[in-house]
Design an enzyme around this catalytic site. Structure first.
Site, PDB file in Angstrom:
ATOM      1  N   ARG A  39       0.823  -1.217   0.000  1.00 18.21           N
ATOM      2  CA  ARG A  39       0.000   0.000   0.000  1.00 18.21           C
ATOM      3  C   ARG A  39       0.858   1.268   0.000  1.00 18.21           C
ATOM      4  O   ARG A  39       0.420   2.303  -0.497  1.00 18.21           O
ATOM      5  CB  ARG A  39      -0.936  -0.005   1.201  1.00 18.21           C
ATOM      6  CG  ARG A  39      -2.129  -0.911   0.994  1.00 18.21           C
ATOM      7  CD  ARG A  39      -3.016  -0.957   2.206  1.00 18.21           C
ATOM      8  NE  ARG A  39      -4.335  -1.487   1.870  1.00 18.21           N
ATOM      9  CZ  ARG A  39      -5.259  -1.758   2.764  1.00 18.21           C
ATOM     10  NH1 ARG A  39      -5.038  -1.572   4.055  1.00 18.21           N
ATOM     11  NH2 ARG A  39      -6.446  -2.223   2.385  1.00 18.21           N
ATOM     12  N   LYS A 201     -15.455 -15.012   4.212  1.00 16.74           N
ATOM     13  CA  LYS A 201     -16.471 -14.080   4.729  1.00 16.74           C
ATOM     14  C   LYS A 201     -17.701 -14.164   3.837  1.00 16.74           C
ATOM     15  O   LYS A 201     -17.912 -13.334   2.953  1.00 16.74           O
ATOM     16  CB  LYS A 201     -15.906 -12.664   4.743  1.00 16.74           C
ATOM     17  CG  LYS A 201     -14.859 -12.460   5.822  1.00 16.74           C
ATOM     18  CD  LYS A 201     -14.608 -10.973   5.984  1.00 16.74           C
ATOM     19  CE  LYS A 201     -13.188 -10.690   6.380  1.00 16.74           C
ATOM     20  NZ  LYS A 201     -12.600  -9.605   5.595  1.00 16.74           N
ATOM     21  N   GLY A 361      -8.518  -8.447   0.481  1.00 19.05           N
ATOM     22  CA  GLY A 361      -7.262  -8.335   1.221  1.00 19.05           C
ATOM     23  C   GLY A 361      -6.449  -9.615   1.181  1.00 19.05           C
ATOM     24  O   GLY A 361      -5.260  -9.602   0.824  1.00 19.05           O
ATOM     25  N   GLY A 386     -12.218  -4.406   1.794  1.00 21.16           N
ATOM     26  CA  GLY A 386     -13.643  -4.062   1.828  1.00 21.16           C
ATOM     27  C   GLY A 386     -14.038  -3.115   0.705  1.00 21.16           C
ATOM     28  O   GLY A 386     -15.119  -3.238   0.120  1.00 21.16           O
TER      29      GLY A 386
HETATM   30  P1  ADP Z   1     -10.547 -11.651   0.915  1.00 20.11           P
HETATM   31  O1  ADP Z   1      -9.800 -11.064   2.100  1.00 20.11           O
HETATM   32  O2  ADP Z   1      -9.649 -11.904  -0.238  1.00 20.11           O
HETATM   33  O3  ADP Z   1     -11.765 -10.865   0.566  1.00 20.11           O
HETATM   34  P2  ADP Z   1     -11.810 -13.565   2.697  1.00 20.11           P
HETATM   35  O4  ADP Z   1     -11.353 -12.761   3.859  1.00 20.11           O
HETATM   36  O5  ADP Z   1     -13.266 -13.686   2.474  1.00 20.11           O
HETATM   37  O6  ADP Z   1     -11.080 -13.103   1.352  1.00 20.11           O
HETATM   38  O7  ADP Z   1     -11.282 -15.030   2.812  1.00 20.11           O
HETATM   39  C1  ADP Z   1      -9.920 -15.384   2.866  1.00 20.11           C
HETATM   40  C2  ADP Z   1      -9.741 -16.407   3.934  1.00 20.11           C
HETATM   41  O8  ADP Z   1     -10.571 -17.530   3.630  1.00 20.11           O
HETATM   42  C3  ADP Z   1      -8.343 -16.932   4.058  1.00 20.11           C
HETATM   43  O9  ADP Z   1      -7.854 -16.657   5.347  1.00 20.11           O
HETATM   44  C4  ADP Z   1      -8.507 -18.443   3.849  1.00 20.11           C
HETATM   45  O10 ADP Z   1      -7.714 -19.210   4.693  1.00 20.11           O
HETATM   46  C5  ADP Z   1      -9.953 -18.667   4.140  1.00 20.11           C
HETATM   47  N1  ADP Z   1     -10.473 -19.868   3.485  1.00 20.11           N
HETATM   48  C6  ADP Z   1     -10.561 -20.107   2.150  1.00 20.11           C
HETATM   49  N2  ADP Z   1     -11.066 -21.320   1.912  1.00 20.11           N
HETATM   50  C7  ADP Z   1     -11.310 -21.891   3.114  1.00 20.11           C
HETATM   51  C8  ADP Z   1     -11.835 -23.140   3.524  1.00 20.11           C
HETATM   52  N3  ADP Z   1     -12.208 -24.050   2.629  1.00 20.11           N
HETATM   53  N4  ADP Z   1     -11.944 -23.366   4.855  1.00 20.11           N
HETATM   54  C9  ADP Z   1     -11.556 -22.445   5.740  1.00 20.11           C
HETATM   55  N5  ADP Z   1     -11.050 -21.244   5.423  1.00 20.11           N
HETATM   56  C10 ADP Z   1     -10.936 -20.963   4.122  1.00 20.11           C
HETATM   57  C1  3PG Z   2      -8.573  -1.968   5.117  1.00 25.45           C
HETATM   58  O1  3PG Z   2      -7.500  -2.432   5.517  1.00 25.45           O
HETATM   59  O2  3PG Z   2      -9.449  -2.660   4.560  1.00 25.45           O
HETATM   60  C2  3PG Z   2      -8.768  -0.477   5.223  1.00 25.45           C
HETATM   61  O3  3PG Z   2      -7.603   0.150   5.621  1.00 25.45           O
HETATM   62  C3  3PG Z   2      -9.940  -0.146   6.136  1.00 25.45           C
HETATM   63  O4  3PG Z   2      -9.673  -0.563   7.437  1.00 25.45           O
HETATM   64  P1  3PG Z   2     -10.885  -0.827   8.441  1.00 25.45           P
HETATM   65  O5  3PG Z   2     -11.562  -2.082   7.976  1.00 25.45           O
HETATM   66  O6  3PG Z   2     -10.255  -0.950   9.807  1.00 25.45           O
HETATM   67  O7  3PG Z   2     -11.820   0.360   8.358  1.00 25.45           O
HETATM   68 MG    MG Z   3     -10.033 -11.195   4.154  1.00 24.08          MG
END
Ligand code: ADP
Ligand code: 3PG
Ligand code: MG
Length: 408
Positions: A39, A201, A361, A386
């Site tokens: 970043r 998520k 992320g 997000g």
């Molecule tokens: P992003 O941050 O890219 O939007 P998410 O936060 O939704 O994605 O998901 C990423 C997380 O999902 C990772 O920490 C990964 O380990 C977890 N994950 C992916 N597939 C599985 C699974 N089958 N079981 C448990 N965790 C999983």
């Molecule tokens: C992020 O890392 O997604 C941004 O910096 C926003 O952070 P926040 O989810 O703590 O508002």
């Molecule tokens: Mg994530």
């Protein structure tokens, strides 16, 4: 799909004091050093642009989610790294308003960079306080605010929203680039458009999934999201991570897919895993076993999509004009369950004619690590977690909405 806001290129910033809002919410190691400066690097084009024009650049950002003043979430280490990357001295000021800021700006000269302390040390930031925003503008005497913190523009906070009431506010180069890449990939893609959606998520991903039902030519689903959809359809997924009580949501998704492609093409359009990689526990030494649906044992965790599903996915990816990928397809932090995500990254990196847009992320972290930080292997790797999710889902982003409109 055009960007209807003024940008830093459209306003007379020469030799003025400007505020630049960046997203320096970077991952830290346990000893407080910076783990990943993706970043920080992404903010350099805007900063260089402003420095070339002789601006005094005053940067504001947040880091983490502090409760009041938490010294371990100071932006001081970022100032040092930024100075190295920019090859200029970056003065760190240990507040973001008040007399110390006033005096640092007064002493500065055109072409200098100041980084102010973590905005979230003050509760006014997240409260979107007008008074707090005003105090930042007053202390710096800034003539413009340049919004370049793409990762934070989905938040209506003082530095993304309230502040625009006190200073003319325009987009930075990163915000504009992110907006154009992400919206183009979904609204005017080179077809076929294939969406790959995974991750954990689930609730957050549903919005994207729904939007892609309208826009995409096919959707490949993996991760805990796939486990959740399979479970809602009555497949036994053992002890896998799923989101409970999603039956209604999953039904409405399937209904929308049926309405779009007809009942006989649902599986072709919304591609769910037909085999899964499972293990008995989540750790580095866990053994990867590939099983068909129906063969999962009660204590199995599905941690990746299976090998046959991966092969099929790559065939679909080969035909794609555009691929939008959000959410790792498995538990990619552990190598044995990163097979599918790595195969996808490889396919995208080697198919030069396919436009690849990567958001989320954890997904961005994964591809950056996989590529040894070579983001040029992909068309666009978003700095927003997000924020990219909300933009891809079709939501408006308060930190962009609040900027000055470009003339029609
Ligand atoms: P992003 O941050 O890219 O939007 P998410 O936060 O939704 O994605 O998901 C990423 C997380 O999902 C990772 O920490 C990964 O380990 C977890 N994950 C992916 N597939 C599985 C699974 N089958 N079981 C448990 N965790 C999983
Ligand atoms: C992020 O890392 O997604 C941004 O910096 C926003 O952070 P926040 O989810 O703590 O508002
Ligand atoms: Mg994530």
């Amino acid at each position: 799909m055009s960007f209807r806001k003024l940008s830093i290129r459209d306003v007379p910033i020469d030799r003025k004091v400007i505020l630049v809002r960046t997203d320096y919410n970077v991952p830290l190691n346990s000893d407080g050093t910076i783990r990943d400066d993706f970043r920080i690097k992404a903010s350099l084009p805007t900063l260089r642009f402003a420095l070339k024009r002789g601006c005094t650049v005053v940067i504001i950002s947040h880091l983490g989610r502090p409760k009041g003043h938490q010294p371990e979430l100071s932006l001081a280490p970022v100032a040092e790294r930024l100075g190295d990357l920019l090859s200029v001295n970056v003065t760190f000021v240990d507040d973001c308003r008040g007399d110390r800021v006033k005096s640092a700006v007064r002493k500065s000269r055109p072409g200098e960079v100041l980084l102010l302390e973590n905005l979230r040390f003050h509760e006014g930031e997240e409260a979107n306080s007008l008074d707090f925003a005003k105090s930042i503008v007053e202390a710096t005497g800034a003539r413009y605010l340049v919004q370049d913190g793409f990762g934070a523009v989905h938040r209506a906070h003082a530095s993304t929203s309230a502040i625009t009431n006190y200073v003319p506010s325009v987009a930075g180069l990163l915000v504009k680039k992110e907006y154009l890449h992400l919206t183009k990939a979904i609204e005017k893609p080179k077809r076929p458009l294939v969406a790959v959606i995974g991750g954990a998520k689930v609730a957050d991903k549903i919005g994207i999934l729904e939007r892609f039902i309208d826009q995409a030519d096919s959707i490949i689903v993996g991760g805990a999201l796939a486990n959740t959809i399979l479970a809602a359809q009555g497949v036994d997924v053992g002890a896998s991570r799923i989101e409970e009580n999603q039956a209604d949501t999953v039904n409405s998704i399937l209904e929308a897919v049926r309405a779009k492609v007809g009942p006989n093409s649902v599986d072709k359009f919304l591609v769910l895993p037909h085999d899964l990689a499972v293990a008995k526990s989540i750790n580095e030494t866990a053994k990867r076993r590939v099983v068909r649906l129906g063969e999962i044992e009660t204590d199995d965790l599905a941690l990746d999509i299976g090998d046959e599903t991966i092969t099929d996915m790559i065939q679909t990816i080969k035909r794609a004009g555009t691929v939008v990928w959000n959410g790792t397809l498995g538990y990619a932090e552990i190598e044995a369950f990163a097979h599918s995500s790595a195969r996808l990254a490889l396919a995208l990196a080697s198919q030069e004619s396919t436009i690849s847009v990567i958001g989320g992320g954890d997904t961005a972290d994964f591809v950056m690590k996989w590529s040894n930080n070579d983001r040029s292997l992909f068309s666009h790797v978003s700095t927003g977690g997000g924020a990219s999710l909300e933009l891809l889902s079709g939501k408006t982003l308060p930190g962009i909405e609040s900027l000055l409109n470009a003339p029609k």
